[in-house]
Design an enzyme around this catalytic site. Sequence first.
Site, PDB file in Angstrom:
ATOM      1  CE1 TYR A 157     126.769  -1.699 106.004  1.00  0.00           C
ATOM      2  CE2 TYR A 157     128.334  -3.479 105.617  1.00  0.00           C
ATOM      3  CZ  TYR A 157     127.962  -2.341 106.301  1.00  0.00           C
ATOM      4  OH  TYR A 157     128.782  -1.839 107.279  1.00  0.00           O
ATOM      5  CE  LYS A 164     131.946  -0.802 108.452  1.00  0.00           C
ATOM      6  NZ  LYS A 164     132.678   0.304 109.109  1.00  0.00           N
TER       7      LYS A 164
HETATM    8  N1  NAD Z   1     125.001   2.394 112.596  1.00  0.00           N
HETATM    9  C1  NAD Z   1     125.143   1.096 112.363  1.00  0.00           C
HETATM   10  O1  NAD Z   1     124.170   0.370 112.149  1.00  0.00           O
HETATM   11  C2  NAD Z   1     126.512   0.493 112.388  1.00  0.00           C
HETATM   12  C3  NAD Z   1     126.643  -0.895 112.598  1.00  0.00           C
HETATM   13  C4  NAD Z   1     127.907  -1.457 112.597  1.00  0.00           C
HETATM   14  C5  NAD Z   1     129.024  -0.655 112.361  1.00  0.00           C
HETATM   15  N2  NAD Z   1     128.858   0.680 112.161  1.00  0.00           N
HETATM   16  C6  NAD Z   1     130.048   1.497 111.923  1.00  0.00           C
HETATM   17  O2  NAD Z   1     130.219   2.393 112.992  1.00  0.00           O
HETATM   18  C7  NAD Z   1     131.028   3.476 112.534  1.00  0.00           C
HETATM   19  C8  NAD Z   1     130.385   4.779 112.953  1.00  0.00           C
HETATM   20  O3  NAD Z   1     129.190   4.982 112.230  1.00  0.00           O
HETATM   21  P1  NAD Z   1     127.845   5.514 112.887  1.00  0.00           P
HETATM   22  O4  NAD Z   1     126.802   4.509 112.631  1.00  0.00           O
HETATM   23  O5  NAD Z   1     128.085   5.979 114.266  1.00  0.00           O
HETATM   24  O6  NAD Z   1     127.454   6.739 111.935  1.00  0.00           O
HETATM   25  P2  NAD Z   1     127.925   8.267 111.914  1.00  0.00           P
HETATM   26  O7  NAD Z   1     127.425   8.804 110.631  1.00  0.00           O
HETATM   27  O8  NAD Z   1     127.509   8.955 113.138  1.00  0.00           O
HETATM   28  O9  NAD Z   1     129.515   8.151 111.894  1.00  0.00           O
HETATM   29  C9  NAD Z   1     130.249   7.971 110.708  1.00  0.00           C
HETATM   30  C10 NAD Z   1     131.388   8.951 110.785  1.00  0.00           C
HETATM   31  O10 NAD Z   1     132.291   8.776 109.716  1.00  0.00           O
HETATM   32  C11 NAD Z   1     132.820  10.046 109.459  1.00  0.00           C
HETATM   33  N3  NAD Z   1     133.503  10.102 108.170  1.00  0.00           N
HETATM   34  C12 NAD Z   1     133.044   9.765 106.936  1.00  0.00           C
HETATM   35  N4  NAD Z   1     133.967  10.054 106.012  1.00  0.00           N
HETATM   36  C13 NAD Z   1     135.035  10.590 106.668  1.00  0.00           C
HETATM   37  C14 NAD Z   1     136.274  11.127 106.267  1.00  0.00           C
HETATM   38  N5  NAD Z   1     136.639  11.165 104.986  1.00  0.00           N
HETATM   39  N6  NAD Z   1     137.117  11.600 107.232  1.00  0.00           N
HETATM   40  C15 NAD Z   1     136.757  11.583 108.528  1.00  0.00           C
HETATM   41  N7  NAD Z   1     135.597  11.100 108.968  1.00  0.00           N
HETATM   42  C16 NAD Z   1     134.740  10.605 108.051  1.00  0.00           C
HETATM   43  C17 NAD Z   1     131.601  10.956 109.500  1.00  0.00           C
HETATM   44  O11 NAD Z   1     131.974  12.305 109.657  1.00  0.00           O
HETATM   45  C18 NAD Z   1     130.903  10.408 110.729  1.00  0.00           C
HETATM   46  O12 NAD Z   1     131.340  11.084 111.887  1.00  0.00           O
HETATM   47  C19 NAD Z   1     131.167   3.297 111.029  1.00  0.00           C
HETATM   48  O13 NAD Z   1     132.388   2.634 110.764  1.00  0.00           O
HETATM   49  C20 NAD Z   1     130.011   2.365 110.703  1.00  0.00           C
HETATM   50  O14 NAD Z   1     130.236   1.628 109.521  1.00  0.00           O
HETATM   51  C21 NAD Z   1     127.632   1.271 112.182  1.00  0.00           C
END
Ligand code: NAD
Length: 257
Positions: A157, A164
């Site tokens: 990670y 984060k």
């Molecule tokens: N999937 C998991 O296991 C998990 C767990 C905890 C937290 N999260 C967090 O949830 C959030 C959403 O992630 P997700 O898992 O739905 O994946 P996802 O890939 O669907 O979403 C991530 C988004 O970030 C956007 N992004 C990246 N760089 C960018 C930029 N420069 N400008 C605008 N947008 C940008 C991407 O276009 C994408 O839509 C993130 O912050 C991720 O860290 C995810």
Amino acid sequence: MVELSGKLGLIVGVANKRSIAWAIAQAAATAGARLAVTYQGERLEENVRELSETLSNPLVLPLDVADDAQIASVFAAIEREFGGLDFVVHGAAYAPREELSAPFVQTSREGFRMSLDISAYSLVALARGALPLMERRGGGSLLTLTYLGSERVFHNYNVMGVAKAALEACVRYLAADLGPKNIRVNAISAGPIKTLAAAGIAGFSSILQHYRDRAPLRRTVDTAEVADAAMFLLSDAGRAVTAEVLMVDAGYHATGM
Ligand SMILES: NC(=O)c1ccc[n+]([C@@H]2O[C@H](COP(=O)([O-])OP(=O)(O)OC[C@H]3O[C@@H](n4cnc5c(N)ncnc54)[C@H](O)[C@@H]3O)[C@@H](O)[C@H]2O)c1
């Protein structure tokens, strides 16, 4: 059922139907909110436009959160079309792929800068843009998405954990700054979910299995469950909650040996 009728929201972070931000958008729309949804670059435009067709009268806009001019255009468009804003969902995160597999000690200066800019600073930039629009509505709610890797070490990670940690600190500082204007700032710390972003983390499947084996509920969580918790924080039901990191992880965070 949570009520968001008449509320105006901005959703950042939809890449595809598996995105956590998309589940939140769907729940908010079902609860009655009108939404602006952004996409990052032309590569994702078609996906996001197609998904947004299922929403009622959405505003679909390009946004790279690393670009101040695009942030300004998004808020100018929202001002024109909506005249105000009640909530923002920040679901954008990024770290270069090589930083999520190499030993953490090898993290590059540029990889570190980019990860913290896109995944943490962007919340501050969006909060600043939303502020005048939320003031017009008498307050608002900002919500971001984080992961337990901010506090504990998860293999691979890496710099995303550092980002984060910074993001969660931004939640607290923004909450203190904006609270007197009745603007709340919170995070949901979601358990691992197989999304596009998660696919970039080497060995992600073994993290999922570890949650199935060890979390008190003996399972992982899905995006609809994160969205339900988001409805609480975005709506008046959560009106006294700010500066909070709400764990939606089947209880995993409480486990030790
Ligand atoms: N999937 C998991 O296991 C998990 C767990 C905890 C937290 N999260 C967090 O949830 C959030 C959403 O992630 P997700 O898992 O739905 O994946 P996802 O890939 O669907 O979403 C991530 C988004 O970030 C956007 N992004 C990246 N760089 C960018 C930029 N420069 N400008 C605008 N947008 C940008 C991407 O276009 C994408 O839509 C993130 O912050 C991720 O860290 C995810």
